[in-house]
Design a protein around this motif. Sequence first.
Motif, PDB file in Angstrom:
ATOM      1  N   ASP A  10      -8.877   2.114  -5.278  1.00  0.00           N
ATOM      2  CA  ASP A  10      -8.917   2.111  -3.830  1.00  0.00           C
ATOM      3  C   ASP A  10     -10.381   2.093  -3.400  1.00  0.00           C
ATOM      4  N   ASP A  13     -11.089   3.347   0.255  1.00  0.00           N
ATOM      5  CA  ASP A  13     -10.644   4.718   0.534  1.00  0.00           C
ATOM      6  C   ASP A  13      -9.622   4.750   1.673  1.00  0.00           C
ATOM      7  N   ASP A  15      -6.183   4.680   0.843  1.00  0.00           N
ATOM      8  CA  ASP A  15      -4.945   5.069   0.155  1.00  0.00           C
ATOM      9  C   ASP A  15      -4.073   3.882  -0.238  1.00  0.00           C
ATOM     10  N   VAL A  86      -4.627   6.147  -6.467  1.00  0.00           N
ATOM     11  CA  VAL A  86      -5.484   5.827  -5.323  1.00  0.00           C
ATOM     12  C   VAL A  86      -6.624   6.823  -5.192  1.00  0.00           C
ATOM     13  N   ASP A  87      -6.576   7.924  -5.929  1.00  0.00           N
ATOM     14  CA  ASP A  87      -7.643   8.928  -5.875  1.00  0.00           C
ATOM     15  C   ASP A  87      -8.456   8.903  -7.156  1.00  0.00           C
TER      16      ASP A  87
END
Length: 190
Positions: A10, A13, A15, A86-87
Amino acid sequence: MRYLKITAQDDYDNDVIDAVYLEFFDGVNPKAVAEALVMNTAEQDRGSLKWVLADDINGNGVNDEVDGDLARSLARRFLQFKWWKVDRPFDRYLEIYAEDLDLDGKPDLVRLRFHQGEGAPSDETLVRAAACVFLNDVAGRYVAINEDVNGDSPINARDSALVVDLCRDFLKCGWNNVRATKPCSILGSP
């Protein structure tokens, strides 16, 4: 050994996975021989992966639209496996390589190895695996060996289809571990 490493992240940022990186390695060198980046162009393109920057990933000597289309297809198929986060850290990746089991000069086995961790692929970072053996030719019959590769709990025909489709696309790259052998002679040179 030649292999493809695919990662997703990602970058904006937001998500959503908006960048997929394809790195083609030849051996265990830390530097990729060829690369492709597939990503979104703007906020309204969330998840569409429209923008492509690709080297000559199909090995025909030309960097063209065919390479971009192949990179986009590989990236979209990879995302269907849901082997990404996504993190941070973005440490999940897929290693793909092909071999010639029957020694006929054509790849017939494609292995998918799902890793989590930093650095070169190893048994310590391996989380799960899948494979596809093509019988006679890539477009024809096959045997898929897989578990639940898309994380939806049941192991079903959808998992096998994901494996087979990604393997077929990977073989279009011509990035395999098939070595052309020369005829040998038991008689010495005159």
